[in-house]
Design an enzyme around this catalytic site. Sequence first.
Site, PDB file in Angstrom:
ATOM      1  N   ASP A  13      19.919 -49.266  -9.169  1.00 43.11           N
ATOM      2  CA  ASP A  13      19.589 -49.289  -7.455  1.00 43.11           C
ATOM      3  C   ASP A  13      20.986 -49.335  -7.124  1.00 43.11           C
ATOM      4  O   ASP A  13      21.591 -50.321  -7.253  1.00 43.11           O
ATOM      5  CB  ASP A  13      18.801 -50.625  -6.937  1.00 43.11           C
ATOM      6  CG  ASP A  13      18.606 -50.531  -5.526  1.00 43.11           C
ATOM      7  OD1 ASP A  13      19.019 -49.447  -4.809  1.00 43.11           O
ATOM      8  OD2 ASP A  13      17.814 -51.619  -4.814  1.00 43.11           O
ATOM      9  N   ASP A 108      18.673 -43.044  -3.725  1.00 47.81           N
ATOM     10  CA  ASP A 108      19.699 -43.908  -4.502  1.00 47.81           C
ATOM     11  C   ASP A 108      18.913 -44.815  -5.452  1.00 47.81           C
ATOM     12  O   ASP A 108      19.769 -45.903  -5.717  1.00 47.81           O
ATOM     13  CB  ASP A 108      20.593 -44.470  -3.509  1.00 47.81           C
ATOM     14  CG  ASP A 108      19.197 -45.729  -2.742  1.00 47.81           C
ATOM     15  OD1 ASP A 108      18.310 -45.274  -2.632  1.00 47.81           O
ATOM     16  OD2 ASP A 108      20.261 -46.554  -1.963  1.00 47.81           O
ATOM     17  N   GLU A 109      17.801 -44.770  -6.001  1.00 46.28           N
ATOM     18  CA  GLU A 109      17.115 -45.506  -6.903  1.00 46.28           C
ATOM     19  C   GLU A 109      16.501 -44.772  -7.921  1.00 46.28           C
ATOM     20  O   GLU A 109      15.634 -43.628  -7.568  1.00 46.28           O
ATOM     21  CB  GLU A 109      16.520 -46.314  -6.071  1.00 46.28           C
ATOM     22  CG  GLU A 109      15.767 -47.668  -6.616  1.00 46.28           C
ATOM     23  CD  GLU A 109      15.086 -48.494  -5.881  1.00 46.28           C
ATOM     24  OE1 GLU A 109      14.799 -49.603  -6.249  1.00 46.28           O
ATOM     25  OE2 GLU A 109      15.143 -48.111  -4.554  1.00 46.28           O
TER      26      GLU A 109
END
Length: 416
Positions: A13, A108-109
């Site tokens: 993350d 973003d993960e």
Amino acid sequence: MFSDWPRCIVCVDMNAFFASVEQLLHPDIRGKPLAITNGHHGSCIITSSYAARAYGVKTGMPLSHARLLCPHLIQMPARGSVYETYSKQLMRLLHDRFTPDIEVFSVDEAFLDMSRVYHRYRTPRILAHAIRDAVCQQLSLPCSVGISGDKTTAKYAAKCHKPMGVTVIEPMVAERILAPVAVSELCGIGPRTTRYLSQFGGVNCGSVRRIPVSMLRKKFGIKGQRLWLMCAGRDPDCVRAYLKPAQTMGHSKILPPGVNSAARLMAYLDAMVFKLAYRMQLQPYYAPEFFCKIAFAQGAVAYQLNLPQPTNQYAVLSQWMKALVPHVPIRSMVRRVQINAASLTQCVQRDLLEDEYLSSQSPVDQLVAHVNARFGRSTIMPARLTHLLERIQSTNVISPSWKGGVPNPGRQTIWD
């Protein structure tokens, strides 16, 4: 794999991703309170740096409120194409260096399944540090890493010690660690589910496990059983290393203060359907169902358009808006508008007895779509939307091309 671990799931993350990218590219604002908004005129905060969060600035907060908390807050417009580039670099790094079993969960993960990979890392914590350090060295961006035996617990672990945190929850103790955690802290459990569970005393993961599984299955179907297992630290959901076809596509926008007339509302809705039609034609996608939601200071209204034949034509959607807006009960300021296309398909079976206008493009529409696809969105647009040009461009979403899994010939993914 590690001994006594049925599965090894990693959640990577990124920390304040948009803000971190901007501070990487602008060294003069590193360490300073920064807020990212939808364009220079954006009134709502998308994300903020940790220096800003220390003052109480949060995602979704109005910019005016944030400036009261942090008078020296720096505002920057979101740049979707830049973040998309860094996201692709991140996913390729994780794929090439650690495992091909990667699920891109968001821009973003990502989830990594290390269960089938032979690696040199002796412990899960060493693996987590290796992943975090590789991201920092290659991209110069901060991230947090969570490791456990299932996706839900790994995701919870990843957010436990932000920023730059490393958290390992061993599968054999996951149930005990999750027991006091509020059920709303788990990914995918929203306010409605939380309220329902609270009626039966399910306020945390431990108390949810005391609710009979049969009751959850009756209410939520097979998802009810998964919910119970998630709270027990045994989420059965697997890492999906493939690109699922899109089912819906849409745009939403938080409007600036003062939108309280039909004319201004029509301008924004017209701009939103133009953007939606452009994106659908670019793929191409067609849809037989469209939804419009208009939120006010108090309350909201929703509308639905059902067509006999799927379409992606701006003219059709624009006509719908023109017919819809005069009937919208505007009793207070409009806060947010949302346009969605549902039941997407990439092929259309034309009916000889139906109006061909819904699925066929005029030569002018074909030219506009071709020029915008080649030179960028909003290169050519209706003249009545030009006064909103900057606002339209500032709210462009990040292209779904960052999302994908293992290389898949014939489909655009992060590997193309």
